[in-house]
Design a protein around this motif. Structure first.
Motif, PDB file in Angstrom:
ATOM      1  N   GLY A  50       0.788  -1.226   0.000  1.00 22.91           N
ATOM      2  CA  GLY A  50       0.000   0.000   0.000  1.00 22.91           C
ATOM      3  C   GLY A  50       0.818   1.273   0.000  1.00 22.91           C
ATOM      4  O   GLY A  50       0.263   2.364   0.151  1.00 22.91           O
ATOM      5  N   LEU A  51       2.133   1.163  -0.191  1.00 23.62           N
ATOM      6  CA  LEU A  51       2.994   2.354  -0.154  1.00 23.62           C
ATOM      7  C   LEU A  51       3.539   2.718  -1.529  1.00 23.62           C
ATOM      8  O   LEU A  51       4.585   3.344  -1.640  1.00 23.62           O
ATOM      9  CB  LEU A  51       4.158   2.135   0.821  1.00 23.62           C
ATOM     10  N   ASP A  52       2.867   2.299  -2.576  1.00 23.21           N
ATOM     11  CA  ASP A  52       3.271   2.627  -3.946  1.00 23.21           C
ATOM     12  C   ASP A  52       4.688   2.127  -4.226  1.00 23.21           C
ATOM     13  O   ASP A  52       5.509   2.820  -4.825  1.00 23.21           O
ATOM     14  CB  ASP A  52       3.181   4.139  -4.191  1.00 23.21           C
ATOM     15  N   VAL A  53       4.958   0.906  -3.767  1.00 20.71           N
ATOM     16  CA  VAL A  53       6.235   0.248  -4.040  1.00 20.71           C
ATOM     17  C   VAL A  53       5.942  -0.958  -4.926  1.00 20.71           C
ATOM     18  O   VAL A  53       5.145  -1.820  -4.564  1.00 20.71           O
ATOM     19  CB  VAL A  53       6.927  -0.212  -2.734  1.00 20.71           C
ATOM     20  N   SER A  54       6.572  -1.025  -6.073  1.00 15.95           N
ATOM     21  CA  SER A  54       6.290  -2.101  -7.017  1.00 15.95           C
ATOM     22  C   SER A  54       6.906  -3.413  -6.558  1.00 15.95           C
ATOM     23  O   SER A  54       7.811  -3.443  -5.711  1.00 15.95           O
ATOM     24  CB  SER A  54       6.844  -1.744  -8.400  1.00 15.95           C
ATOM     25  N   ASP A  55       6.415  -4.510  -7.141  1.00 17.24           N
ATOM     26  CA  ASP A  55       6.993  -5.828  -6.848  1.00 17.24           C
ATOM     27  C   ASP A  55       8.469  -5.866  -7.230  1.00 17.24           C
ATOM     28  O   ASP A  55       9.284  -6.510  -6.550  1.00 17.24           O
ATOM     29  CB  ASP A  55       6.234  -6.924  -7.596  1.00 17.24           C
ATOM     30  N   THR A  56       8.809  -5.179  -8.299  1.00 17.70           N
ATOM     31  CA  THR A  56      10.212  -5.128  -8.723  1.00 17.70           C
ATOM     32  C   THR A  56      11.075  -4.437  -7.667  1.00 17.70           C
ATOM     33  O   THR A  56      12.183  -4.898  -7.340  1.00 17.70           O
ATOM     34  CB  THR A  56      10.337  -4.385 -10.064  1.00 17.70           C
ATOM     35  N   GLN A  57      10.576  -3.338  -7.104  1.00 21.54           N
ATOM     36  CA  GLN A  57      11.323  -2.640  -6.060  1.00 21.54           C
ATOM     37  C   GLN A  57      11.456  -3.487  -4.803  1.00 21.54           C
ATOM     38  O   GLN A  57      12.503  -3.483  -4.153  1.00 21.54           O
ATOM     39  CB  GLN A  57      10.630  -1.309  -5.731  1.00 21.54           C
ATOM     40  N   ILE A  58      10.395  -4.226  -4.464  1.00 16.55           N
ATOM     41  CA  ILE A  58      10.466  -5.098  -3.278  1.00 16.55           C
ATOM     42  C   ILE A  58      11.514  -6.183  -3.495  1.00 16.55           C
ATOM     43  O   ILE A  58      12.292  -6.499  -2.582  1.00 16.55           O
ATOM     44  CB  ILE A  58       9.086  -5.694  -2.973  1.00 16.55           C
ATOM     45  N   ARG A  59      11.552  -6.756  -4.694  1.00 14.49           N
ATOM     46  CA  ARG A  59      12.582  -7.761  -4.980  1.00 14.49           C
ATOM     47  C   ARG A  59      13.976  -7.152  -4.889  1.00 14.49           C
ATOM     48  O   ARG A  59      14.914  -7.811  -4.429  1.00 14.49           O
ATOM     49  CB  ARG A  59      12.356  -8.373  -6.368  1.00 14.49           C
ATOM     50  N   LEU A  60      14.105  -5.890  -5.300  1.00 14.27           N
ATOM     51  CA  LEU A  60      15.392  -5.199  -5.190  1.00 14.27           C
ATOM     52  C   LEU A  60      15.795  -5.056  -3.729  1.00 14.27           C
ATOM     53  O   LEU A  60      16.957  -5.307  -3.359  1.00 14.27           O
ATOM     54  CB  LEU A  60      15.286  -3.822  -5.848  1.00 14.27           C
ATOM     55  N   PHE A  61      14.830  -4.666  -2.881  1.00 14.08           N
ATOM     56  CA  PHE A  61      15.127  -4.545  -1.455  1.00 14.08           C
ATOM     57  C   PHE A  61      15.587  -5.886  -0.876  1.00 14.08           C
ATOM     58  O   PHE A  61      16.491  -5.936  -0.047  1.00 14.08           O
ATOM     59  CB  PHE A  61      13.888  -4.060  -0.687  1.00 14.08           C
ATOM     60  N   ARG A  62      14.960  -6.972  -1.316  1.00 16.04           N
ATOM     61  CA  ARG A  62      15.289  -8.288  -0.766  1.00 16.04           C
ATOM     62  C   ARG A  62      16.625  -8.814  -1.301  1.00 16.04           C
ATOM     63  O   ARG A  62      17.519  -9.178  -0.528  1.00 16.04           O
ATOM     64  CB  ARG A  62      14.182  -9.294  -1.115  1.00 16.04           C
ATOM     65  N   ARG A  63      16.739  -8.892  -2.601  1.00 19.89           N
ATOM     66  CA  ARG A  63      17.852  -9.617  -3.213  1.00 19.89           C
ATOM     67  C   ARG A  63      19.134  -8.794  -3.302  1.00 19.89           C
ATOM     68  O   ARG A  63      20.234  -9.340  -3.183  1.00 19.89           O
ATOM     69  CB  ARG A  63      17.443 -10.093  -4.612  1.00 19.89           C
ATOM     70  N   PHE A  64      19.004  -7.518  -3.533  1.00 18.99           N
ATOM     71  CA  PHE A  64      20.173  -6.672  -3.754  1.00 18.99           C
ATOM     72  C   PHE A  64      20.563  -5.913  -2.496  1.00 18.99           C
ATOM     73  O   PHE A  64      21.748  -5.826  -2.155  1.00 18.99           O
ATOM     74  CB  PHE A  64      19.867  -5.705  -4.902  1.00 18.99           C
ATOM     75  N   TYR A  65      19.574  -5.405  -1.773  1.00 19.11           N
ATOM     76  CA  TYR A  65      19.866  -4.598  -0.590  1.00 19.11           C
ATOM     77  C   TYR A  65      19.861  -5.389   0.710  1.00 19.11           C
ATOM     78  O   TYR A  65      20.307  -4.887   1.745  1.00 19.11           O
ATOM     79  CB  TYR A  65      18.870  -3.438  -0.485  1.00 19.11           C
ATOM     80  N   GLY A  66      19.344  -6.619   0.692  1.00 21.94           N
ATOM     81  CA  GLY A  66      19.509  -7.508   1.838  1.00 21.94           C
ATOM     82  C   GLY A  66      18.443  -7.460   2.906  1.00 21.94           C
ATOM     83  O   GLY A  66      18.599  -8.063   3.964  1.00 21.94           O
ATOM     84  N   PHE A  67      17.328  -6.769   2.666  1.00 21.35           N
ATOM     85  CA  PHE A  67      16.267  -6.668   3.674  1.00 21.35           C
ATOM     86  C   PHE A  67      15.296  -7.840   3.537  1.00 21.35           C
ATOM     87  O   PHE A  67      14.882  -8.187   2.435  1.00 21.35           O
ATOM     88  CB  PHE A  67      15.512  -5.350   3.534  1.00 21.35           C
ATOM     89  N   SER A  68      14.892  -8.412   4.670  1.00 19.94           N
ATOM     90  CA  SER A  68      13.925  -9.502   4.682  1.00 19.94           C
ATOM     91  C   SER A  68      12.738  -9.184   5.577  1.00 19.94           C
ATOM     92  O   SER A  68      11.593  -9.231   5.134  1.00 19.94           O
ATOM     93  CB  SER A  68      14.594 -10.794   5.160  1.00 19.94           C
ATOM     94  N   HIS A  69      13.004  -8.847   6.850  1.00 19.60           N
ATOM     95  CA  HIS A  69      11.974  -8.528   7.828  1.00 19.60           C
ATOM     96  C   HIS A  69      12.345  -7.248   8.582  1.00 19.60           C
ATOM     97  O   HIS A  69      13.510  -6.825   8.589  1.00 19.60           O
ATOM     98  CB  HIS A  69      11.810  -9.657   8.844  1.00 19.60           C
ATOM     99  N   ILE A  70      11.358  -6.651   9.190  1.00 19.85           N
ATOM    100  CA  ILE A  70      11.575  -5.516  10.083  1.00 19.85           C
ATOM    101  C   ILE A  70      10.780  -5.740  11.353  1.00 19.85           C
ATOM    102  O   ILE A  70       9.930  -6.625  11.408  1.00 19.85           O
ATOM    103  CB  ILE A  70      11.148  -4.177   9.438  1.00 19.85           C
ATOM    104  N   ARG A  71      11.075  -4.956  12.371  1.00 17.87           N
ATOM    105  CA  ARG A  71      10.314  -4.992  13.623  1.00 17.87           C
ATOM    106  C   ARG A  71       9.543  -3.687  13.763  1.00 17.87           C
ATOM    107  O   ARG A  71      10.126  -2.598  13.665  1.00 17.87           O
ATOM    108  CB  ARG A  71      11.257  -5.150  14.814  1.00 17.87           C
ATOM    109  N   ARG A  72       8.248  -3.810  13.996  1.00 16.85           N
ATOM    110  CA  ARG A  72       7.405  -2.641  14.252  1.00 16.85           C
ATOM    111  C   ARG A  72       6.327  -3.000  15.248  1.00 16.85           C
ATOM    112  O   ARG A  72       5.940  -4.163  15.366  1.00 16.85           O
ATOM    113  CB  ARG A  72       6.770  -2.100  12.969  1.00 16.85           C
TER     114      ARG A  72
END
Length: 312
Positions: A24-46
């Protein structure tokens, strides 16, 4: 010489996959894959229910033993902020926390000028204040970490990081036997002051400058400490993304295995708190041993590059 008397950390109990966090934050599936595979993010704590003051108090609870009976020695309470506004008006979390901890006598204020590097700035400021205090046993209490509210800039940084809510509370004193601050280097490149809303040309220039500017402050910090990078057992980084640290590792010839990135996939980028979260984990897992020299490093949008060298 300024020392870290104690460091306590807090992570909200709920771990959220970044796919869910970014929905819901106007982030595409491609950008999410970039965050995961290239930038190393998987989970966060909130924690969507807890207020910032609640989470700060949960963090401070980890210092209960060190603070018990020494409350009057706490001269300063400092909230190190990435963003100028920490909570909706008219609430003031740091003053609420001061009252709850029974520290009404302490001078209390916020710092925010260095964005995500403000945590290191706060340690330096507290060290200077304590050095001028007549009581050699005087203390300062620093809080780092913020809420990831529903505003665009507080949830994620485009092509850079996903924000989490990990927090740290640091008890600072003038003298001590461990975690002594040996040096502090900081540089601000003001032409990028409008980040993250840079023009295309400035964004490209910042991307080019980033590893060079960060390498410069790391070298300046170790030089000021009378050391070399080979003497640094561990770099405790901010969690912008793992790719930026891989670039830095190559830039300065520092082994990537000595840059502590284990928390990045599971906590996200926790504003000013990342190096302190990494400190606690490094201590608990035996990655830091007595006598080791280590470095905390952070970059704040704006663009401030900072590094601080310690002896454990």
């Amino acid at each position: 010489m300024t020392c870290l008397e104690a460091v306590a950390t807090y992570l909200p109990p709920r771990s959220i996959p970044i796919d869910e966090a970014l929905a819901g934050l106007d982030v595409s599936d491609t950008q999410i894959r970039l965050f995961r595979r290239f930038y190393g993010f998987s989970h966060i704590r909130r924690d969507g229910q807890a207020r910032l003051a609640d989470q700060m108090l949960s963090t401070a609870a980890g210092l209960e033993e060190q603070l018990r009976g020494r409350e009057k020695q706490v001269r300063y309470i400092v909230q190190a902020l990435t963003l100028p506004v920490a909570a909706p008006y008219p609430t003031n979390p740091v003053h609420e926390v001061r009252r709850a901890l029974g520290l009404d006598h302490a001078a209390t204020f916020c710092l925010t000028q260095h964005a995500c590097a403000t945590g290191l700035l706060a340690l330096d400021v507290c060290g200077r204040l304590l050095a001028a205090d007549s009581d050699p046993e005087a203390l300062a209490l620093v809080f780092t970490g913020e809420k990831a509210y529903n505003a665009y800039s507080q949830q994620f940084i485009v092509d850079t990081a996903v924000m989490g809510e990990g927090m740290a509370a640091i008890l600072v004193r003038r003298n001590g036997d461990h975690d002594r601050i040996l040096s502090y280097a900081t540089r601000t490149h003001g032409q990028f002051n409008q980040a993250p809303w840079l023009s295309y040309e400035l964004a490209r220039e910042f991307d080019r400058l980033y590893p060079e500017a960060l390498a410069e402050v790391l070298r300046a910090a170790v030089d000021d400490a009378g050391l070399t990078l080979d003497d640094i057992a561990l770099i405790l980084p901010h969690h912008v993304n793992q790719n930026s640290w891989k670039r830095l590792s190559k830039q300065i010839g520092f082994p990537i295995g000595r840059i502590f990135l284990e928390n990045l996939p599971v906590t996200g980028h926790c504003f000013c708190a990342d190096p302190f979260l990494n400190y606690r984990t490094a201590c608990e897992t035996g990655r830091l041993r007595p006598g080791d020299h280590y470095m905390m490093a952070s970059v704040g949008l704006g663009a401030t590059f900072s590094a601080m060298v310690f002896r454990h």
